[in-house]
Design a protein around this motif. Structure first.
Motif, PDB file in Angstrom:
ATOM      1  N   LEU A 223      -3.100   3.040  15.326  1.00 39.61           N
ATOM      2  CA  LEU A 223      -3.381   2.970  13.903  1.00 39.61           C
ATOM      3  C   LEU A 223      -2.421   1.967  13.271  1.00 39.61           C
ATOM      4  O   LEU A 223      -1.205   2.112  13.391  1.00 39.61           O
ATOM      5  N   ALA A 224      -2.958   0.934  12.619  1.00 41.49           N
ATOM      6  CA  ALA A 224      -2.142  -0.102  11.975  1.00 41.49           C
ATOM      7  C   ALA A 224      -2.278   0.040  10.466  1.00 41.49           C
ATOM      8  O   ALA A 224      -3.357  -0.173   9.909  1.00 41.49           O
ATOM      9  N   LEU A 225      -1.190   0.393   9.805  1.00 42.05           N
ATOM     10  CA  LEU A 225      -1.193   0.641   8.359  1.00 42.05           C
ATOM     11  C   LEU A 225      -0.663  -0.577   7.613  1.00 42.05           C
ATOM     12  O   LEU A 225       0.377  -1.126   7.973  1.00 42.05           O
ATOM     13  N   TYR A 226      -1.378  -0.962   6.539  1.00 44.53           N
ATOM     14  CA  TYR A 226      -0.898  -2.110   5.773  1.00 44.53           C
ATOM     15  C   TYR A 226      -1.098  -1.948   4.272  1.00 44.53           C
ATOM     16  O   TYR A 226      -1.061  -2.930   3.522  1.00 44.53           O
ATOM     17  N   GLY A 227      -1.250  -0.717   3.801  1.00 46.33           N
ATOM     18  CA  GLY A 227      -1.351  -0.507   2.369  1.00 46.33           C
ATOM     19  C   GLY A 227      -1.857   0.878   2.031  1.00 46.33           C
ATOM     20  O   GLY A 227      -2.145   1.691   2.919  1.00 46.33           O
ATOM     21  N   PHE A 228      -1.952   1.135   0.714  1.00 49.52           N
ATOM     22  CA  PHE A 228      -2.540   2.395   0.232  1.00 49.52           C
ATOM     23  C   PHE A 228      -3.170   2.108  -1.130  1.00 49.52           C
ATOM     24  O   PHE A 228      -2.691   2.501  -2.173  1.00 49.52           O
ATOM     25  N   ALA A 229      -4.297   1.387  -1.074  1.00 48.43           N
ATOM     26  CA  ALA A 229      -4.944   0.905  -2.296  1.00 48.43           C
ATOM     27  C   ALA A 229      -5.374   2.032  -3.217  1.00 48.43           C
ATOM     28  O   ALA A 229      -5.488   1.846  -4.429  1.00 48.43           O
ATOM     29  N   SER A 230      -5.618   3.220  -2.672  1.00 51.55           N
ATOM     30  CA  SER A 230      -6.010   4.356  -3.502  1.00 51.55           C
ATOM     31  C   SER A 230      -4.861   4.847  -4.364  1.00 51.55           C
ATOM     32  O   SER A 230      -5.073   5.631  -5.295  1.00 51.55           O
ATOM     33  N   GLY A 231      -3.638   4.410  -4.051  1.00 48.93           N
ATOM     34  CA  GLY A 231      -2.470   4.915  -4.752  1.00 48.93           C
ATOM     35  C   GLY A 231      -2.007   6.255  -4.233  1.00 48.93           C
ATOM     36  O   GLY A 231      -1.092   6.870  -4.804  1.00 48.93           O
ATOM     37  N   ARG A 232      -2.614   6.717  -3.135  1.00 45.69           N
ATOM     38  CA  ARG A 232      -2.281   8.032  -2.577  1.00 45.69           C
ATOM     39  C   ARG A 232      -1.808   7.891  -1.126  1.00 45.69           C
ATOM     40  O   ARG A 232      -2.569   8.096  -0.188  1.00 45.69           O
ATOM     41  N   PRO A 233      -0.549   7.497  -0.912  1.00 49.19           N
ATOM     42  CA  PRO A 233      -0.025   7.469   0.453  1.00 49.19           C
ATOM     43  C   PRO A 233       0.032   8.874   1.011  1.00 49.19           C
ATOM     44  O   PRO A 233       0.024   9.855   0.271  1.00 49.19           O
TER      45      PRO A 233
END
Length: 314
Positions: A223-233
């Protein structure tokens, strides 16, 4: 010169066109007259004071530009702010001469989003031919490039997008399946489209999509994470990661800025992929510099597709 300068954090309305001093030439930098300034979700985070690297006001946003030097050479490159302006400085380490057969609109899509897509797939997630990869926001600038790069590498691509228009675009770009990212049964839909658990997933949305994608990963998945556009990390579920031996990696492109090989390698690969038609940057529109607030409002609607940029010459 004209530039978009923020004097406070907030909504798109804080992006105002102002006259500011021209940048002074600096050693080891190219001074460009900017023809394209890329607009990215990172800029939205800067504007809202949620970016990974805090900024000091007043501040000129924009982390990627295409432009021309006084002697007529054309470059594309990365900045740490300052891109939304008529002129910008590019450090030579993160600037690349644009080949004559690459347009400004193609080049601006490659500097930040193209290189992020490339390194997410091949440096961080190590996608290989025959594997299945989930690509989020597949109708956006980064996602649309990731779909094409993964396909060209021989992977099966499961694209996620929130609208039918974006899902249709992802299929046109080569995705094997395109799924509604807002679906409550997202995990089941991914498993059905892939014929079982997937080996790799990129993720930039945050909750609840992150948990649903994580549930679709196979044992030893990446799993490669590069953001949390929903604002909900999210706090990752350690038990689930252990049970399936899942590898989770974070990615932020600025960590590669000092690497003398990583970005030149990816930029060369991207230029070549565009040249041979394996990758076609999706043109999402060009707005005058003074319409930066409109560009950010457009990003917020999640309706746009492809790469959005500003033209400081208008």
């Amino acid at each position: 010169m004209r530039a978009i300068s923020m004097e406070e954090f907030g909504g798109p309305e804080v992006l105002r066109l102002r006259e500011i001093p021209e940048p002074r030439p600096r050693a080891a930098h190219h001074l460009l007259r900017v023809t394209r300034a890329g607009v990215n979700f990172a800029d939205v985070h800067v504007r809202g004071n949620t970016y990974l690297s805090p900024v000091t006001l007043p501040y000129v946003p924009g982390n990627e530009v295409v432009g021309t030097t006084e002697d007529g050479r054309r470059f594309v490159g990365l900045t740490q702010g300052g891109g939304y302006a008529e002129q910008a400085l590019l450090h030579r380490r993160v600037a690349w001469a644009v080949p004559d057969d690459i347009t400004d609109d193609q080049a601006v899509a490659l500097a930040l989003q193209g290189q992020s897509a490339w390194h997410l797939l091949f440096t961080t997630a190590r996608v290989a031919a025959g594997e299945t990869v989930v690509v989020p926001a597949a109708g956006g600038g980064l996602g649309s490039l990731a779909v094409q790069l993964a396909r060209e590498a021989g992977a099966t691509v499961i694209a996620l997008a929130s609208t039918e228009r974006k899902r249709r675009l992802a299929r046109d770009l080569g995705a094997d399946a395109a799924i509604d990212s807002t679906a409550d049964d997202l995990t089941a839909r991914i498993l059905d489209a892939a014929g079982g658990p997937v080996q790799v997933a990129l993720e930039m949305t945050g909750e609840p999509v992150l948990s649903r994608v994580l549930d679709a990963l196979a044992p030893h998945g990446r799993l490669a994470l590069y953001g949390f556009a929903s604002g909900r990390p999210a706090d990752l579920p350690i038990r689930a990661l252990l049970e399936k031996s899942i590898t989770v990696s974070g990615f932020w492109l600025p960590n590669l800025y000092r690497d003398r090989e990583a970005l030149p390698t990816s930029m060369t690969a991207l230029f070549e992929a565009v040249r041979k038609g394996a990758v076609k940057p999706v043109h999402g529109g060009v707005l005058p510099l003074g319409d930066a607030s409109t560009a950010h409002a457009t990003l917020a609607t999640r309706e746009h597709v492809g790469k959005l940029s500003l033209d400081p010459t208008t």
